[in-house]
Design an enzyme around this catalytic site. Structure first.
Site, PDB file in Angstrom:
ATOM      1  CG  ASP A  69      -0.237  -0.113   2.531  1.00  0.00           C
ATOM      2  OD1 ASP A  69       0.708  -0.921   2.631  1.00  0.00           O
ATOM      3  OD2 ASP A  69      -0.597   0.602   3.478  1.00  0.00           O
ATOM      4  CD  GLU A 127       2.997  -0.899   7.738  1.00  0.00           C
ATOM      5  OE1 GLU A 127       3.114  -0.965   8.970  1.00  0.00           O
ATOM      6  OE2 GLU A 127       3.146   0.180   7.113  1.00  0.00           O
TER       7      GLU A 127
END
Ligand code: ZN
Ligand code: ZN
Length: 388
Positions: A69, A127
């Site tokens: 991400d 994350e």
């Protein structure tokens, strides 16, 4: 393969996505893994990819993790492959992690027949604050190969401090636990000229802010450090009105379960006691976010040995101190012994000590680190499977 890995990284970098749902990134990962002898499953609550490589010889399971991400940052690097999505940027290097993990899947697939055991490739969204790792654990990533991994490893690129190509890890606490404290002090508003007729929350809240710093130095072992920073403080509207309440937010960082538990107990008590001392009330909500990322001592030593064997001892740093950032790989390391390893990716012409940090709009991660990171992922799995 270096060019291929860099190309995949650039493609992901150009189209960054935030959070748990990363359909374009997921599609790129699936395309990169196509044709490899992997058992692939995708997530339900998030756009994760779990790929299992079953070796030709019996043996244990090892897990390799790469997060996928990006961040809500507007890129200012001017790189040719800079983000094309306004307000979104791969400023933490996760594009590189994804590309390296896909590269490692390719390397290890080529050696499937000789592999003594299985490898789980964990491609993880969310994350940055969404606890994607916890969702993947809930959906069974740790059991994807039929039995629990004996070890788990994650690599993380750093745009600063470490020279390009330098690997860094340490036994024990590697990254901090990060928790959020929200304090609301309830007073009673009134005229600023007659504070004795009101219950002023502002001086009481100020006392709490300084008392929290005293708490850090008087209740915690200096060798098991804690950080409390009040980063937001709001009360009132103008000079001649006492407001009803004051609100402040703090982050609390810690490196041991003992300190973290003590914070969760002592902070709300201190806040409540100070408020009571002045005849006010207050509530402190202590919200647990990511736990401490704890490297297993043996696995951290193994990772450092693997770096030294593969690239030379000068490429392996044993970090003196943990990092005050936090990571949701901590949830994996809570259940499986393993190691989190940093990899310097500072552009060679830049001074690592003054280079923009991860999360900066100017953060730059050099492609030169990607091939070695890919190789390390593969080496960790190969050597760890062969060892048992
Ligand atoms: Zn980050
Ligand atoms: Zn990160």
């Amino acid at each position: 393969m270096a060019d291929e890995i860099a190309e995949l990284r650039h493609a992901i970098h150009r189209e960054p996505e935030i959070g748990l749902d990363l359909p374009k990134t997921q599609a790129k990962v699936l395309a990169a893994l196509e044709g490899l002898p992997l058992e692939i499953t995708t997530g339900r609550a998030l756009s994760s990819v779990t790929a299992v490589l079953r070796g030709g010889r019996p043996g244990p399971v090892v897990l390799l993790r790469g997060d996928m991400d990006a961040l809500p940052v507007t890129e200012e690097t001017q790189l040719p492959y800079a983000s094309t999505v306004p307000g979104v940027m791969h400023a933490c290097g996760h594009d590189g992690h994804t590309a390296m993990l896909a590269g490692a899947a390719r390397l290890l697939s080529a050696r499937q027949a000789e592999l003594p055991g299985s490898v789980i490739f964990m491609f993880q969204p969310g994350e940055e604050g969404c606890a994607g790792a916890r969702y993947m654990i809930d959906e069974g990533v740790l059991d994807a190969a039929g039995e629990r991994p004996v070890a788990a490893y994650a690599l993380h690129l750093s745009s600063q401090r470490l020279p390009c190509g330098m690997f860094s890890t340490r036994p024990g606490a590697m990254l901090a636990a990060a928790d959020q404290i929200t304090v609301t002090v309830h007073g009673r508003g009134g005229h600023a000229s007659t504070p004795h007729r009101a219950a002023d929350p502002i001086p009481v809240a100020c006392e709490m802010v300084t008392a929290l710093q005293t708490l850090v130095t008087r209740k915690f072992d200096v060798f098991d450090p804690v950080v409390i920073t009040v980063g937001s403080f709001h009360a009132g509207t103008t000079d001649n009105v006492i407001p009803d309440e004051a609100v402040f937010l703090a982050t609390a960082r810690s490196f041991s379960q003992e300190s973290r538990s003590a914070l969760a107990e002592l902070v709300p008590r201190l806040i409540g006691d100070i408020a009571r001392g002045h005849g006010l009330t207050a509530e402190a909500i202590y919200a647990a976010e990511y736990p401490v990322t704890v490297n297993d001592a043996a696995e951290a030593a193994f990772a450092a040995e693997t770096v030294a064997a593969a690239f030379g001892p000068e490429r392996s740093e044993l970090a003196e101190f943990p990092i005050t950032g936090a990571e949701d790989f901590s949830y994996v390391l809570d259940q499986v012994p393993g190691a989190f390893v940093m990899l310097g990716a500072c552009p060679p012409a830049t001074d690592p000590l003054t280079a923009p940090t991860n999360h900066s709009a100017m953060a730059t991660f050099d492609d030169a680190a990607l091939a070695d990171g890919t190789a390390l992922y593969a080496e960790l799995a190969l050597r760890r499977l062969a060892r048992t």
